[in-house]
Write an enzyme that holds these catalytic residues in place. Structure first.
Site, short mmCIF file in Angstrom:
data_model
loop_
_atom_site.label_atom_id
_atom_site.label_comp_id
_atom_site.label_asym_id
_atom_site.label_seq_id
_atom_site.Cartn_x
_atom_site.Cartn_y
_atom_site.Cartn_z
N LYS A 87 -4.52 11.91 -9.37
CA LYS A 87 -5.13 11.92 -8.04
C LYS A 87 -4.40 12.94 -7.17
CE LYS A 87 -6.96 8.25 -5.08
NZ LYS A 87 -6.71 6.86 -4.68
C1 E4P Z 1 -9.28 5.48 -2.78
O1 E4P Z 1 -8.97 5.94 -3.84
C2 E4P Z 1 -8.33 4.87 -1.85
O2 E4P Z 1 -7.30 4.26 -2.61
C3 E4P Z 1 -8.93 3.76 -1.03
O3 E4P Z 1 -10.29 3.58 -1.33
C4 E4P Z 1 -8.62 3.84 0.41
O4 E4P Z 1 -9.22 2.75 1.07
P1 E4P Z 1 -8.79 2.30 2.54
O5 E4P Z 1 -9.35 3.31 3.50
O6 E4P Z 1 -9.44 0.95 2.71
O7 E4P Z 1 -7.30 2.25 2.57
#
Ligand code: E4P
Length: 218
Positions: A87
């Protein structure tokens, strides 16, 4: 449409897997910290534990922000297990790293995406997945789902193969809306996936069926 669970909690990942509809896992540094996993060795061991639970793709996020650091860290993460997806944040050095990983057959998830322009760059750089953050856009009183529509249209017209991974999804309804908007994948907490089960008419109907069966069969 694929379902990923957005957590680093091993019990929740097992529960999602046992439901039989889980295609993968996404994590981020905040989610790892929430589980109390700290230090490189413990973090890598935790990723390995997640990969041992699920066969599908597991996103592991780099914390470096320079090209060399992202490449070194992402390469090491990719060696933890074959289902690791690196990522990478949507920053200039990240785009360069996406191209490097694509050229070296390392799969990626471009994260922290908030515009169609960023989506275009990530696809050009060869990202495997693209993560637009729907909930965080909605938090600003903008329309997160509209962004999924726009990216889906853009990718279809241009023939990009990058998969749209609707992230920061926080409600069961948004899972459905993301699917209608053209997302290939949604990632969300386990509760949002389980929320898809809920309908009062299902509960009322089941109660009646079982009551009729009991009445007829004793
Ligand atoms: C995506 O990969 C992120 O880990 C996640 O969806 C972020 O979500 P949030 O905005 O609820 O923290």
């Amino acid at each position: 449409m694929k379902f990923f669970v957005d957590t680093a909690n091993l019990d929740q990942i097992k529960e999602a897997r046992d439901l039989g509809v889980l295609d993968g896992v996404t994590t981020n540094p905040s989610l790892m910290a929430r589980e109390g996993v700290t230090g490189k060795d413990a973090i890598y061991a935790h990723y390995k534990a997640i990969c041992d639970i699920v066969d599908g793709d597991v996103s592991a996020e780099v914390i470096s922000t320079d090209f060399e650091g992202i490449v070194a860290e992402g390469t090491a993460l990719s060696e933890i297990a074959p289902n690791i997806v690196v990522k990478v944040p949507m920053i200039k050095e990240g785009v360069k790293a996406l191209r490097y990983f694509s050229d070296h057959d390392i799969r990626t998830n471009c994260t922290l995406v908030f515009s169609a322009g960023q989506a275009l760059l990530a696809a050009k750089a060869g990202a495997t997945y693209l993560s637009p953050f729907i909930g965080r856009i909605n938090d600003l009183n903008w329309d997160g789902m509209q962004l999924i529509h726009e990216i889906a249209e853009l990718y279809a017209i241009q023939g990009f193969e990058t998969e749209i991974l609707a992230a920061s999804i926080r409600t069961s309804r948004d899972i459905v809306e993301a699917g209608k908007a053209g997302a290939d994948v949604v990632t969300c907490p386990l509760d949002s996936i389980l929320g898809l089960l809920k309908h009062p008419l299902t509960d009322i109907g089941l109660e009646k069926f079982l009551a009729d069966h009991r009445a007829a069969n004793g």
